[in-house]
Enzyme design. Structure first.
Site, PDB file in Angstrom:
ATOM      1  N   SER A 594       5.785  14.527  -4.822  1.00 47.97           N
ATOM      2  CA  SER A 594       5.427  15.377  -5.954  1.00 47.97           C
ATOM      3  C   SER A 594       4.052  16.023  -5.801  1.00 47.97           C
ATOM      4  CB  SER A 594       5.457  14.546  -7.245  1.00 47.97           C
ATOM      5  OG  SER A 594       4.529  13.481  -7.164  1.00 47.97           O
ATOM      6  N   ASP A 595       3.322  15.674  -4.741  1.00 51.46           N
ATOM      7  CA  ASP A 595       1.988  16.261  -4.537  1.00 51.46           C
ATOM      8  C   ASP A 595       1.833  16.667  -3.075  1.00 51.46           C
ATOM      9  OD1 ASP A 595      -0.580  17.103  -5.189  1.00 51.46           O
ATOM     10  OD2 ASP A 595      -1.467  15.152  -4.754  1.00 51.46           O
ATOM     11  N   LEU A 596       2.885  17.268  -2.514  1.00 53.01           N
ATOM     12  CA  LEU A 596       2.856  17.609  -1.101  1.00 53.01           C
ATOM     13  C   LEU A 596       1.920  18.791  -0.875  1.00 53.01           C
ATOM     14  CD1 LEU A 596       4.206  16.755   1.587  1.00 53.01           C
ATOM     15  CD2 LEU A 596       5.885  18.557   1.194  1.00 53.01           C
ATOM     16  N   ASN A 600      -1.763  15.872   3.035  1.00 56.71           N
ATOM     17  CA  ASN A 600      -0.940  14.686   3.275  1.00 56.71           C
ATOM     18  C   ASN A 600       0.224  14.953   4.230  1.00 56.71           C
ATOM     19  OD1 ASN A 600       0.759  16.040   1.379  1.00 56.71           O
ATOM     20  ND2 ASN A 600      -0.261  14.949  -0.299  1.00 56.71           N
TER      21      ASN A 600
END
Length: 617
Positions: A594-596, A600
């Site tokens: 959900s925070d790509l 990361n």
């Protein structure tokens, strides 16, 4: 996907009073079998899941028969998933007792949750399985709906559906189960007739395969670990197995005449349900028969006519010395019980007219000459024939065992089908050790840490240093433990919230905290063979109404995140393709970051792509 229609909503409403009724019934039944009163809250989904089992496989086997079938799969399941990653549920205390003895505390064993939305949700939240395997036909609408919503594949194995069962509940199948049956990931059937019937019930044909009956593999000769049975070798032993009241009435009425005709005959009477043992003993005495009971260790004398097997787990050993097996439930209007343990021990079977629970199996046994069928009026003549002509009885026993041997191999055929399902592990799940010290709970991955490393905990050492990632928050610290390098990340908030609350989160049960959820997900993804770092440990520190958290993962050397690479050079087209393929690989496993972002996604010097930081997934 996962929609509850109007009929399912009504079903849910009906379960509110049913839940209380089921609990009351279990409590009432506990008067005779106290084990039914134990662990009642498990029926409400209130189980204590272990971190080692979270992300593993859930197997449901209703009672002893289904448990014995499922145990044929256990060695391979433990090798594939890890011994501690298997969670079992049952419906009966007898099934629970068999599993606890067989797994020796290594796996979780619980009563199954009632099919109520609240209880099923509670159970799944605590266990967090990634696959459900159901034995035979224990399909519950709410289980299937909740698993569908969570993208948990459900496999029905050793499936059996008799013609009678298919006719009895067409309405229920149509309005409640049919939409769910279409979502089953795979169905392996005990026989081809069941496969055909299940297809008509709504299971897609391409998900059905006939693999054979697991119980043929489960009936292998493994003597029970119990006390020594009396020596019965001088007697002609007739086992009345898994009997009900209607069976016992037929058999005991004939036995004085049979005993007079064949003085060497001994009836071993094994009632199906243990609460009836005393009742059956009184029933035997009412016919004037000389009785001994197994639990009293009474000797079997030459004039003993009935040996009451009032124990659990010894019937298989009795078959080894038996000459004939009378299958219980076939003279009573029950429909019969499995004869496979008798067949495996070359013991031919006599059955009554009521075989509707196993019609195809009994038909095959009779066709192969491994037994005979007789109603109450015919039973004495057929039984005396076998007792007085041992050659005919021995030949029938040989035919019975030959038939059993011809049906072997269902377990490996079933496993081959399960191994093709999404979610089947490429390597076993790592075991987790839980440490509690005051308000601090720590989960350690025991597969990659030593006791000495764990004793040093999360304390940083002088040579530890922050690792530059190019990100404004979520900085990690490079720490060293006995020639190993790990990354320690403290959970921090972002945005405006971080200005007044940098790292505190509302209190949650420990397994639902961010660090533990990320560790659980990483363990699962590593097991699936996905390109993520292996988790080392997770820590939750409770402080009143909030908690703080940390996680340690393995260090991936010779990697840089996309932001760092772009600061040095353009990323090549083939590298972008690999990044897209890696993200797609995650999505294929129903895992969505959900925070790509560029911080990361890591690129290795060997061209491999890694995804990190799953605290919001």
């Amino acid at each position: 996907m996962g929609r509850a229609g109007a009929w399912h909503t009504l079903y849910r409403i009906a379960w509110w009073p049913l839940l209380a009724g089921v609990t009351a019934w279990l409590w009432w039944r506990g008067r005779q079998e106290p084990a039914y009163r134990k662990h009642l809250m498990e029926r409400w989904g209130r189980v204590s899941g272990t971190p080692s089992a979270m992300g593993g496989i859930w197997i449901h086997a209703a009672s002893v028969g289904e448990v014995q079938a499922a145990l044929t799969l256990l060695p391979e399941l433990e090798r594939a998933w890890g011994v501690h990653a298997v969670t079992w549920t049952v419906q009966t205390p007898a099934g629970r007792a068999v599993l606890l003895e067989r797994t020796q505390g290594k796996a979780q064993v619980h009563y199954a949750p009632a099919d109520h939305a609240w209880t099923v949700t509670s159970f799944l939240d605590r266990i967090q399985p990634r696959m459900l395997v159901v034995l035979e036909r224990e399909l519950w609408p709410e289980w299937l709906l909740q698993c569908e919503r969570r993208h948990i594949p459900v496999a029905l194995v050793n499936a059996r559906l008799t013609e009678r069962s298919a006719r009895r509940s067409p309405g229920l199948q149509r309005v409640l189960l049919r939409p769910r049956l279409a979502q089953l990931a795979c169905v392996t059937c005990a026989d081809s007739a069941s496969a055909t019937r299940l297809e008509t019930q709504g299971v897609p044909a391409n998900r059905i395969s006939t693999t054979g009956n697991l119980k043929f593999d489960g009936a292998a000769i493994h003597p029970a670990q119990t006390g020594h049975l009396p020596d019965l070798s001088a007697r002609r032993v007739v086992v009345a197995a898994s009997t009900h009241a209607g069976d016992e009435e037929v058999i005991l009425k004939l036995w004085p005449m049979i005993a007079a005709r064949c003085p060497q005959a001994l009836l071993v009477l094994a009632p199906r349900h243990s609460p009836r043992f005393d009742e059956v003993a009184h029933h035997v005495a009412s016919y004037g028969l000389k009785l001994v009971r197994r639990t009293r260790n009474e000797p079997v004398r030459p004039d003993t006519q009935v040996f009451l097997l009032d124990t659990i787990g010894e019937l298989a050993n009795v078959y080894l010395g038996a000459h004939v097996a009378l299958m219980g439930g076939t003279w009573a209007h029950v429909g019969g019980h499995s004869p496979l343990e008798a067949l495996a021990r070359a013991c031919p079977v006599l059955v009554g007219p009521n075989v509707h629970q196993f019609p195809d199996l009994y038909q095959a046994i009779l066709a192969e000459g491994g037994g005979e069928q007789a109603n109450a009026e015919q039973l004495a003549d057929v039984l005396i024939k076998w007792l007085e002509h041992p050659d005919g009885q021995k030949h029938a026993g040989e035919r019975a065992k030959a038939f059993w041997l011809s049906q072997q191999g269902a377990s490996w055929r079933t496993l081959a089908r399960l191994q093709r399902l999404d979610g089947w592990p490429q390597q076993p799940m790592d075991d987790v050790l839980v440490e509690n010290e005051g308000s601090i709970t720590t989960w350690w991955n025991t597969s990659v840490t030593t006791p000495l490393q764990r004793r040093s905990g999360f304390e940083t050492e002088p040579q530890s240093r922050p690792l530059a990632t190019g990100s404004g928050r979520g900085q990690v610290t490079l720490i060293h433990r006995q020639e190993q390098t790990w990354l320690l990340r403290h959970y921090r908030r972002g945005g405006l919230v971080a200005k007044w609350n940098p790292d505190r989160y509302p209190a949650q049960p420990v397994p639902q905290t961010r660090a533990m959820q990320e560790m659980t997900l990483l363990r699962e993804m590593v097991s699936r063979g996905l390109p993520v770092p292996r988790p080392i440990a997770a820590r939750c520190v409770k402080r009143g109404w909030h908690y703080k958290a940390d996680i340690m993962v393995e260090y991936l050397p010779d990697t840089a995140n996309v932001a760092q690479v772009l600061a040095q050079r353009p990323i090549e087209p083939h590298e972008w393709e690999r990044i897209g393929e890696t993200i797609r690989q995650m999505h294929n496993h129903q895992i969505f970051h959900s925070d790509l972002n560029c911080h990361n996604i890591l690129l290795g010097t060997d061209g491999k792509v890694w995804i990190i930081d799953f605290d919001k997934c």
